[in-house]
Write an enzyme that holds these catalytic residues in place. Structure first.
Site, short mmCIF file in Angstrom:
data_model
loop_
_atom_site.label_atom_id
_atom_site.label_comp_id
_atom_site.label_asym_id
_atom_site.label_seq_id
_atom_site.Cartn_x
_atom_site.Cartn_y
_atom_site.Cartn_z
N ASP A 14 0.40 4.39 3.51
CA ASP A 14 0.62 4.41 2.07
C ASP A 14 1.73 5.28 1.48
O ASP A 14 1.70 5.70 0.50
CB ASP A 14 -0.67 4.60 1.19
CG ASP A 14 -1.86 3.60 1.50
OD1 ASP A 14 -1.41 2.43 1.98
OD2 ASP A 14 -2.85 3.99 1.56
N LYS A 17 6.25 3.00 2.60
CA LYS A 17 7.03 2.22 3.71
C LYS A 17 7.63 0.89 2.93
O LYS A 17 9.00 0.17 3.35
CB LYS A 17 6.39 1.81 4.90
CG LYS A 17 5.78 3.05 5.64
CD LYS A 17 4.80 2.86 6.75
CE LYS A 17 3.34 2.29 6.15
NZ LYS A 17 2.59 3.24 5.48
N GLY A 41 -0.99 -2.80 3.16
CA GLY A 41 -0.94 -3.05 1.89
C GLY A 41 0.64 -2.36 1.56
O GLY A 41 0.49 -1.28 1.21
N HIS A 42 1.55 -3.19 1.52
CA HIS A 42 2.95 -2.62 1.27
C HIS A 42 3.43 -2.91 0.05
O HIS A 42 3.75 -4.31 -0.46
CB HIS A 42 3.97 -2.97 2.30
CG HIS A 42 3.48 -2.61 3.50
ND1 HIS A 42 4.35 -2.74 4.59
CD2 HIS A 42 2.42 -1.55 4.04
CE1 HIS A 42 3.72 -1.96 5.73
NE2 HIS A 42 2.65 -1.21 5.37
N GLN A 223 0.56 1.52 8.32
CA GLN A 223 -0.37 2.57 8.45
C GLN A 223 0.56 3.82 8.69
O GLN A 223 1.72 3.87 8.25
CB GLN A 223 -1.18 2.57 9.75
CG GLN A 223 -2.56 1.48 9.50
CD GLN A 223 -1.88 0.07 10.03
OE1 GLN A 223 -1.58 -0.32 10.99
NE2 GLN A 223 -2.32 -0.94 8.88
#
Ligand code: GDP
Ligand code: IMO
Ligand code: MG
Length: 422
Positions: A14, A17, A41-42, A223
């Site tokens: 988080d 990225k 979750g981007h 990650q």
């Protein structure tokens, strides 16, 4: 010759990225995910809208870019169907611009159940998994028992599925987990597999290698380095190699093709899920970081644990991935704190160390801090380095000296526009 550049998280995930991959995409023709799956979750923000991507690479909103899901990724047909529909509704050309590796492994409904069963059985020592079935799917891949995207085209796909399911159900029963309706999960799974058949499924290792000479490729990590299966805070990690070494395995390219390694870190630290976190602040300051930084998971909505920047862990991550280009995120969140701290060493049994210990879980680490005077200016409106306040610049200079590298991009807000090239 062109190289494959890499965007990586250097902390516990988080870091931002997604924002940076999207920001850098105009310089690349191809964006490729090489590991992880829908545990990621981007978040991307532009034109006043936020989009969250889980498995689709962050270049998808640029209509000219090709987006590849590499062999190192694990794909949940049900989740990616929903993601594709969401992203298409937002205007992205997914059918044209998304390519799957036929060798990417599939997350089955029973992998998700196994994840839940295993966490349930672990009780207080659970990993805090996202429950997306990541660990069980990689376990089957390594155990030579998995199904791959290419298999959904096989005549005997269902037969293969049934054999694996039988094994999984035995294990789930053994773990005493029975809170599920498999028939419903299977119906949506097979519907999603049918849906995926019209997408491009290719041997992406040939594609990537044929493109590398004439196209610029950006590999997007998921990650963070401290969640790496080999080098992270084991066992509180994910199940793939999140460091730059994972790019070679996850896309099928040789090490000499790796070019710039963009290392992304927050101006402080967060972690979601269980596991050691040496600089965690379980006090009002931690709460303030969480509130100001909106630190709630993009995938699960869970509150993220917050703490000061940890240079011992950051230097470790830079070393592991050969990072040569540093990008600092969420700088704006630190405005308004009277004092800012940075961890420069770990005191273990009274002795200061600059290294991450073998087993972070079973040693008591006392962080050694250097303190900085805070600043009150709002950074979200700054668009160049010379607009940044002096106290912030002093903080940056200290980090650059410690990390022996300049910070090349400073992010001051979630939007594409809130990005300063230094
Ligand atoms: P990723 O998993 O590394 O892509 O990061 P996430 O998207 O899960 O989490 C990063 C969060 O921070 C998202 O909500 C972003 O919109 C937000 N974000 C990214 N950069 C900045 C920044 O510079 N400042 C602030 N305030 N938020 C940011
Ligand atoms: P992005 O790409 C933050 C964490 C989970 C859990 C551990 C194992 O958005 O940075 P898993 O579901 O992989 O078995 O969970 O890893 N985790 C993440 N934390 N960001 C992520 O992805 C994460 N993906 C997994 O919270 O502690
Ligand atoms: Mg995330």
């Amino acid at each position: 010759m062109n190289k494959v550049d890499v965007v990586l998280g250097l902390q516990w995930g988080d870091e931002g990225k997604g924002k940076i991959a999207d920001f850098l995409t105009p310089n690349y023709q191809v964006i490729a995910r090489f590991q992880g799956g829908p545990n990621a979750g981007h978040s991307l923000k532009f034109n006043g809208q936020t989009h969250v991507l889980n498995t689709i690479p962050s270049g998808i909103f640029h209509s000219e870019s090709i987006n590849i899901i590499g062999n190192g990724v694990v794909v949940d047909p049900v989740r990616i169907k929903a993601e594709i529909e969401r992203v298409e509704a937002a205007g992205a050309k997914v059918k044209e611009n998304l390519i799957f590796s036929r060798k990417a492994h599939i997350i089955l409904p029973t992998h998700r159940l196994l994840d839940a069963a295993s966490e349930h059985a672990k009780g207080d020592s659970k990993i805090g998994s996202t429950l997306r079935g990541i660990g069980p799917t990689y376990r089957d891949k390594i155990g030579r028992n998995g199904l791959r995207i290419g298999d959904i085209h096989l005549q005997n796909f269902k037969e293969k599925y049934e054999a694996i399911k039988k094994e999984h159900l035995g294990l789930i029963g053994f773990l005493g987990y029975n809170d599920f309706d498999l028939a419903t999960l299977e119906a949506e799974f097979f519907e999603a597999c049918e849906y995926l058949k019209v997408f491009k499924h290719v041997d992406t290792e040939y594609l990537v290698n044929s493109m590398v000479a004439s196209n610029k490729i950006l590999a997007e990590g998921a990650q963070g380095s401290m969640l790496d299966i080999d080098f992270g805070s084991y066992p509180f990690v994910t199940s793939s190699n999140t460091i730059s070494g994972g790019v070679c395995n996850g896309l099928g390219i040789a090490p000499q093709h790796i070019g710039n390694v963009y290392g992304i870190f927050k101006a402080y630290c967060t972690r979601v899920g269980s596991g050691p976190f040496p600089t965690e602040l379980e006090d009002a300051t931690g709460e303030e970081l969480r509130k100001k930084g909106h630190e709630f998971g993009a995938t699960t909505g869970r509150p993220r644990r917050c703490g000061w920047l940890d240079l011992v862990a950051l230097k470790y991550a830079i070393m592991l991935s050969g990072v040569n280009y540093l990008i600092m995120m969420k700088s704006d969140v630190l405005s308004g704190f009277e004092e800012i701290k940075v961890c420069t060493g770990y005191k273990i049994d009274g002795v200061e160390s600059k290294q991450v210990p073998y087993d972070l879980c079973n040693v008591k680490v006392e962080p050694v801090y250097t303190s900085f005077k805070g600043w009150s200016e709002d950074l979200t409106i700054c668009r160049s380095k010379d607009a940044l306040p002096q106290n912030f610049l002093d903080y940056i200079s200290f980090l650059e000296k410690e990390l022996e590298m300049p910070i090349r991009i400073i992010s001051v807000g979630p939007d594409r526009e809130q990005t300063i090239n230094c």
